[in-house]
Every structure is written in structure tokens, then in C-alpha cells.
Design a protein around this motif. Structure first.
Motif, PDB file in Angstrom:
ATOM      1  N   PHE A 165       0.829  -1.202   0.000  1.00  0.00           N
ATOM      2  CA  PHE A 165       0.000   0.000   0.000  1.00  0.00           C
ATOM      3  C   PHE A 165       0.868   1.258   0.000  1.00  0.00           C
ATOM      4  O   PHE A 165       0.613   2.205  -0.747  1.00  0.00           O
ATOM      5  CB  PHE A 165      -0.921   0.003   1.218  1.00  0.00           C
ATOM      6  CG  PHE A 165      -1.824   1.205   1.284  1.00  0.00           C
ATOM      7  CD1 PHE A 165      -3.054   1.186   0.654  1.00  0.00           C
ATOM      8  CD2 PHE A 165      -1.438   2.352   1.952  1.00  0.00           C
ATOM      9  CE1 PHE A 165      -3.888   2.296   0.691  1.00  0.00           C
ATOM     10  CE2 PHE A 165      -2.250   3.465   1.995  1.00  0.00           C
ATOM     11  CZ  PHE A 165      -3.484   3.432   1.367  1.00  0.00           C
ATOM     12  N   ILE A 166       1.911   1.261   0.833  1.00  0.00           N
ATOM     13  CA  ILE A 166       2.784   2.433   0.927  1.00  0.00           C
ATOM     14  C   ILE A 166       3.509   2.674  -0.393  1.00  0.00           C
ATOM     15  O   ILE A 166       3.586   3.812  -0.882  1.00  0.00           O
ATOM     16  CB  ILE A 166       3.784   2.258   2.084  1.00  0.00           C
ATOM     17  CG1 ILE A 166       3.038   2.266   3.423  1.00  0.00           C
ATOM     18  CG2 ILE A 166       4.837   3.359   2.066  1.00  0.00           C
ATOM     19  CD1 ILE A 166       3.889   1.850   4.596  1.00  0.00           C
ATOM     20  N   LEU A 167       4.042   1.603  -0.999  1.00  0.00           N
ATOM     21  CA  LEU A 167       4.770   1.752  -2.261  1.00  0.00           C
ATOM     22  C   LEU A 167       3.864   2.234  -3.387  1.00  0.00           C
ATOM     23  O   LEU A 167       4.303   2.959  -4.285  1.00  0.00           O
ATOM     24  CB  LEU A 167       5.426   0.425  -2.648  1.00  0.00           C
ATOM     25  CG  LEU A 167       6.586  -0.045  -1.760  1.00  0.00           C
ATOM     26  CD1 LEU A 167       7.090  -1.408  -2.231  1.00  0.00           C
ATOM     27  CD2 LEU A 167       7.717   0.972  -1.763  1.00  0.00           C
ATOM     28  N   CYS A 168       2.586   1.833  -3.330  1.00  0.00           N
ATOM     29  CA  CYS A 168       1.658   2.229  -4.393  1.00  0.00           C
ATOM     30  C   CYS A 168       1.162   3.659  -4.234  1.00  0.00           C
ATOM     31  O   CYS A 168       0.974   4.368  -5.230  1.00  0.00           O
ATOM     32  CB  CYS A 168       0.466   1.270  -4.427  1.00  0.00           C
ATOM     33  SG  CYS A 168       0.846  -0.356  -5.116  1.00  0.00           S
ATOM     34  N   TRP A 169       0.925   4.094  -2.985  1.00  0.00           N
ATOM     35  CA  TRP A 169       0.308   5.395  -2.781  1.00  0.00           C
ATOM     36  C   TRP A 169       1.286   6.505  -2.408  1.00  0.00           C
ATOM     37  O   TRP A 169       0.966   7.688  -2.573  1.00  0.00           O
ATOM     38  CB  TRP A 169      -0.792   5.301  -1.725  1.00  0.00           C
ATOM     39  CG  TRP A 169      -2.041   4.689  -2.241  1.00  0.00           C
ATOM     40  CD1 TRP A 169      -2.577   3.470  -1.906  1.00  0.00           C
ATOM     41  CD2 TRP A 169      -2.942   5.253  -3.208  1.00  0.00           C
ATOM     42  NE1 TRP A 169      -3.745   3.249  -2.593  1.00  0.00           N
ATOM     43  CE2 TRP A 169      -3.994   4.325  -3.397  1.00  0.00           C
ATOM     44  CE3 TRP A 169      -2.950   6.445  -3.922  1.00  0.00           C
ATOM     45  CZ2 TRP A 169      -5.042   4.571  -4.276  1.00  0.00           C
ATOM     46  CZ3 TRP A 169      -3.992   6.684  -4.803  1.00  0.00           C
ATOM     47  CH2 TRP A 169      -5.024   5.752  -4.967  1.00  0.00           C
ATOM     48  N   ALA A 170       2.470   6.171  -1.893  1.00  0.00           N
ATOM     49  CA  ALA A 170       3.435   7.219  -1.523  1.00  0.00           C
ATOM     50  C   ALA A 170       3.849   8.087  -2.718  1.00  0.00           C
ATOM     51  O   ALA A 170       3.918   9.317  -2.589  1.00  0.00           O
ATOM     52  CB  ALA A 170       4.653   6.595  -0.848  1.00  0.00           C
ATOM     53  N   PRO A 171       4.138   7.509  -3.899  1.00  0.00           N
ATOM     54  CA  PRO A 171       4.510   8.364  -5.043  1.00  0.00           C
ATOM     55  C   PRO A 171       3.436   9.383  -5.403  1.00  0.00           C
ATOM     56  O   PRO A 171       3.749  10.534  -5.716  1.00  0.00           O
ATOM     57  CB  PRO A 171       4.728   7.352  -6.181  1.00  0.00           C
ATOM     58  CG  PRO A 171       5.086   6.078  -5.485  1.00  0.00           C
ATOM     59  CD  PRO A 171       4.255   6.066  -4.244  1.00  0.00           C
ATOM     60  N   TYR A 172       2.165   8.963  -5.340  1.00  0.00           N
ATOM     61  CA  TYR A 172       1.079   9.898  -5.656  1.00  0.00           C
ATOM     62  C   TYR A 172       1.033  11.030  -4.642  1.00  0.00           C
ATOM     63  O   TYR A 172       0.804  12.201  -4.992  1.00  0.00           O
ATOM     64  CB  TYR A 172      -0.257   9.155  -5.689  1.00  0.00           C
ATOM     65  CG  TYR A 172      -1.430  10.044  -6.064  1.00  0.00           C
ATOM     66  CD1 TYR A 172      -1.473  10.685  -7.295  1.00  0.00           C
ATOM     67  CD2 TYR A 172      -2.496  10.236  -5.187  1.00  0.00           C
ATOM     68  CE1 TYR A 172      -2.545  11.494  -7.653  1.00  0.00           C
ATOM     69  CE2 TYR A 172      -3.568  11.042  -5.532  1.00  0.00           C
ATOM     70  CZ  TYR A 172      -3.590  11.663  -6.759  1.00  0.00           C
ATOM     71  OH  TYR A 172      -4.648  12.469  -7.109  1.00  0.00           O
ATOM     72  N   ASN A 173       1.268  10.712  -3.363  1.00  0.00           N
ATOM     73  CA  ASN A 173       1.283  11.744  -2.332  1.00  0.00           C
ATOM     74  C   ASN A 173       2.421  12.726  -2.554  1.00  0.00           C
ATOM     75  O   ASN A 173       2.274  13.923  -2.309  1.00  0.00           O
ATOM     76  CB  ASN A 173       1.388  11.103  -0.949  1.00  0.00           C
ATOM     77  CG  ASN A 173       0.038  10.762  -0.354  1.00  0.00           C
ATOM     78  OD1 ASN A 173      -0.528  11.535   0.410  1.00  0.00           O
ATOM     79  ND2 ASN A 173      -0.483   9.600  -0.706  1.00  0.00           N
ATOM     80  N   VAL A 174       3.571  12.226  -3.002  1.00  0.00           N
ATOM     81  CA  VAL A 174       4.717  13.104  -3.265  1.00  0.00           C
ATOM     82  C   VAL A 174       4.393  14.070  -4.412  1.00  0.00           C
ATOM     83  O   VAL A 174       4.644  15.279  -4.318  1.00  0.00           O
ATOM     84  CB  VAL A 174       5.969  12.270  -3.598  1.00  0.00           C
ATOM     85  CG1 VAL A 174       7.105  13.182  -4.077  1.00  0.00           C
ATOM     86  CG2 VAL A 174       6.421  11.477  -2.375  1.00  0.00           C
ATOM     87  N   VAL A 175       3.825  13.534  -5.497  1.00  0.00           N
ATOM     88  CA  VAL A 175       3.471  14.386  -6.646  1.00  0.00           C
ATOM     89  C   VAL A 175       2.403  15.392  -6.250  1.00  0.00           C
ATOM     90  O   VAL A 175       2.473  16.578  -6.598  1.00  0.00           O
ATOM     91  CB  VAL A 175       2.992  13.515  -7.825  1.00  0.00           C
ATOM     92  CG1 VAL A 175       2.459  14.402  -8.954  1.00  0.00           C
ATOM     93  CG2 VAL A 175       4.123  12.643  -8.342  1.00  0.00           C
ATOM     94  N   LEU A 176       1.398  14.920  -5.503  1.00  0.00           N
ATOM     95  CA  LEU A 176       0.321  15.819  -5.096  1.00  0.00           C
ATOM     96  C   LEU A 176       0.823  16.880  -4.121  1.00  0.00           C
ATOM     97  O   LEU A 176       0.356  18.034  -4.149  1.00  0.00           O
ATOM     98  CB  LEU A 176      -0.818  15.017  -4.454  1.00  0.00           C
ATOM     99  CG  LEU A 176      -2.207  15.661  -4.502  1.00  0.00           C
ATOM    100  CD1 LEU A 176      -2.649  15.833  -5.954  1.00  0.00           C
ATOM    101  CD2 LEU A 176      -3.221  14.817  -3.743  1.00  0.00           C
ATOM    102  N   LEU A 177       1.784  16.517  -3.276  1.00  0.00           N
ATOM    103  CA  LEU A 177       2.370  17.498  -2.365  1.00  0.00           C
ATOM    104  C   LEU A 177       3.116  18.575  -3.151  1.00  0.00           C
ATOM    105  O   LEU A 177       3.031  19.769  -2.825  1.00  0.00           O
ATOM    106  CB  LEU A 177       3.322  16.806  -1.391  1.00  0.00           C
ATOM    107  CG  LEU A 177       4.042  17.716  -0.380  1.00  0.00           C
ATOM    108  CD1 LEU A 177       3.031  18.457   0.490  1.00  0.00           C
ATOM    109  CD2 LEU A 177       5.008  16.906   0.478  1.00  0.00           C
ATOM    110  N   THR A 178       3.816  18.170  -4.201  1.00  0.00           N
ATOM    111  CA  THR A 178       4.494  19.140  -5.064  1.00  0.00           C
ATOM    112  C   THR A 178       3.484  20.088  -5.702  1.00  0.00           C
ATOM    113  O   THR A 178       3.689  21.305  -5.760  1.00  0.00           O
ATOM    114  CB  THR A 178       5.295  18.417  -6.162  1.00  0.00           C
ATOM    115  OG1 THR A 178       6.201  17.495  -5.565  1.00  0.00           O
ATOM    116  CG2 THR A 178       6.068  19.413  -7.014  1.00  0.00           C
ATOM    117  N   ASP A 179       2.361  19.529  -6.167  1.00  0.00           N
ATOM    118  CA  ASP A 179       1.303  20.349  -6.754  1.00  0.00           C
ATOM    119  C   ASP A 179       0.716  21.300  -5.719  1.00  0.00           C
ATOM    120  O   ASP A 179       0.385  22.454  -6.033  1.00  0.00           O
ATOM    121  CB  ASP A 179       0.217  19.443  -7.325  1.00  0.00           C
ATOM    122  CG  ASP A 179      -0.855  20.226  -8.046  1.00  0.00           C
ATOM    123  OD1 ASP A 179      -0.510  21.041  -8.928  1.00  0.00           O
ATOM    124  OD2 ASP A 179      -2.049  20.038  -7.733  1.00  0.00           O
TER     125      ASP A 179
END
Length: 328
Positions: free
Chosen positions: A224-238
């Protein structure tokens, strides 16, 4: 911008179709096996059953997003609100159900307290109901704000949050806070604490190798962490760009948009992975699956006898009672 749109039109429909088929079939198998042998379900099994239901709800939204990638959002405001909210409910419910699993194992192994015993099925179902209710509350802003919006950059109609009001900045900050902190960071910290304490306890008792059920649970959490952490990083940048913490430019906007498409797809792919984790790692699930296939006539008894894996049980007694661990 046209490069992003062209990328989405090719990549997203193909990827979403694959995830839809794999996720739907795999999670239906999980539900079928668990309901067939529901008399053997533990508290953890019940949480995993609800997790499979959440994953099915998510994959049922994928055909709508695939159509949007090609034709724009053609389903109107009502479906935009429903489909967008189902996505958020699944995201939140998945991680909170994993928190429940982690906390259940933490109590059982670290403190030798089995919170969800078989005769306390009402408690585990009430816990799941509370998770679903809380996640629905978290999705209310999506029900309010999601609309069919004209995306000027791509000259198409998309299902997006409408931040055109005077309180747009407040709502944008609230949604991002919920997604980043409540939906990822805090639950991640709770799970990390629980599993560090569990591993330390098992290592000190020289029982780490014997508790094979932990392989499934840890694998589910890490996946779960590996799948959703990248999206959180991109969304945090946004988020940082939206609030002018980072300077906006065309190249960064393009990278964020492509990153959202790829990392959100990776998050969707999470729906397909749990059933395979159960099948290849979980002894109990694998055995029940083989027996179910035998009962419906798909495989013979000799095949079942050959590949059925014996289950070993280890018990740890404490002052509060007996806690039993078995491979899932």
C-alpha cells in the motif's frame, strides 16, 4: 499540454482496463473464498474482506475515468460527485482498515490481548462500520465541490473540484490537508510504530520465523505504501505550487500532470495486488481456495492433496487468556 492529453488518451484507457479486469476478478475470488469459509474468519480476515470490498468499489470507477481520458467527462455532475467520492472513500478506507489490522496484531503479539476474538464478531463489524462511516464523512467535501468543469488547458470537460468561489483557497487547503496528513502520514506513523514493536517482540521471543501470518500483513501494508506514496509526493508538489511555495512554470506543470497520471494509476493498481499476495503468501487463504476449487469441480482431490499446505499453530499464553497465531 497536448502532449499530456495525448499521453493520457493512450496510457490511461489501456492501464485502467487491465486494472479493472484483474482487480475485479481477484477481489471477487477473495470475497468468495472468505464467505465460503466465514466460520473460520478471524478479526484480521474480516478486515481483509472489507478491504477487498473497498478495492472492488474503486475498480468499478475505472471505466468512467478511462472514458474521460478519451472523450472528456460526459456523465454529468451527479456521476462526477458519486464516482469521485467513491475514489476518496476507497483511499481512506483502505489505509484505515490496514491501521485496524496493524493495531489488532500489535495487541495480540506485543500485549498478548486478542481484541477481536471469534465470539466478538459484533465488535469487529462495528469497527469496520465506523471506518466506513468516518471515510464517508471525509468524502463530503468531494460531494460538494466535484463538478463537470471546463478544463481550459485541454479544451475539454473534466470531473474536477470547482474552486471558483471566494473560499476556494480554504477548501483547497482543507482537501490537501485531509489527503496528505489524515489519509497518509498519520496512519503511516501508526502502522510503522505497530510493526516495529511487533518485530522487536518476535525477535526477542525467537518466534519471528514461526509467525508466518505476519508475512501477509506486512506485505499488504508495504505494498500500500509503495503504491500510494509516489502519488502523495506528486500531489504534495502540486500543493506547494498552488500555494506559491514553489515557482510555477510550464515545465513543472507538465511534469506534475504526467506524474499525477502515472502515480495515480500506480495507486489504482494496488487493487490488483492484494489477492495475489494472499494466494502466494497466505497459507490459510491458499488452502481454502484449493478446497473451494475442488468443491465446484475445477480441480481433483489428488491435486488438492498434493498442494495443500499443512498449517502450524503457535500459542502464547498470558494472564489475559490465550492468543493463537496462524498463517493466513
Amino acid at each position: 499540454m497536448y502532449k499530456i492529453q495525448a499521453f493520457d488518451k493512450i496510457f490511461l484507457p489501456i492501464f485502467y482496463t487491465m486494472v479493472f479486469l484483474l482487480g475485479l476478478i481477484g477481489n471477487l475470488v477473495v470475497i468468495a473464498v472468505m464467505l465460503r469459509y466465514k466460520h473460520t474468519l478471524t478479526g484480521t480476515d474480516t478486515f481483509i474482506l472489507h478491504l477487498a470490498i473497498a478495492d472492488i468499489l474503486l475498480v468499478l470507477t475505472l471505466p468512467f475515468w478511462a472514458v474521460q481520458a478519451v472523450l472528456g467527462w460526459i456523465f454529468g455532475d451527479v456521476f462526477c460527485k458519486i464516482i469521485g467520492s467513491v475514489f476518496k472513500i476507497n483511499f481512506y478506507s483502505s489505509i484505515f482498515l490496514l491501521v485496524c489490522i496493524s493495531f489488532d496484531r500489535y495487541l495480540s503479539i506485543v500485549h498478548a490481548v486478542q481484541m477481536y476474538k471469534k465470539h466478538k464478531t459484533l465488535l469487529v463489524h462495528m469497527s469496520c462500520l465506523a471506518v466506513w462511516g468516518f471515510c464517508f464523512l471525509l468524502s463530503i467535501p468531494d460531494l460538494v465541490l466535484l463538478q463537470s468543469v471546463n478544463e481550459i488547458r485541454f479544451n475539454t470537460i473534466e470531473c474536477l473540484h470547482n474552486f471558483s468561489s471566494n473560499t476556494a483557497r480554504y477548501w483547497r487547503a482543507t482537501l490537501r490537508f485531509l489527503f496528505h496528513v489524515v489519509g497518509f502520514f498519520l496512519p503511516f506513523c501508526v502502522m510503522l510504530y505497530c510493526y516495529v514493536r511487533i518485530i522487536v517482540t518476535l525477535l526477542s521471543s525467537q518466534g519471528f520465523q514461526k509467525h508466518k501470518a505476519m508475512r501477509v500483513i506486512i506485505a499488504v501494508v508495504v505494498t500500500f505504501i509503495l503504491c500510494w506514496a509516489p502519488y502523495n509526493v506528486v500531489l504534495l508538489t502540486d500543493t506547494l505550487v498552488s500555494f506559491n511555495v514553489l515557482n510555477r512554470n510550464c515545465d513543472l506543470d507538465t511534469q506534475i500532470d504526467i506524474g499525477k497520471s502515472i502515480t495515480s494509476s500506480l495507486g489504482y493498481f494496488h487493487c490488483c495486488l492484494n489477492p495475489f499476495l494472499y494466494a502466494f503468501i497466505g497459507i490459510k487463504f491458499r488452502n481454502n481456495f484449493l478446497m473451494l476449487l475442488n468443491q465446484i469441480g475445477c480441480i481433483g482431490s489428488q491435486f488438492v492433496k498434493k498442494y495443500l499446505t499443512p498449517q502450524r499453530r503457535n500459542s502464547t499464553r498470558s494472564e489475559s487468556g490465550e492468543t493463537t497465531y496462524s498463517a493466513l
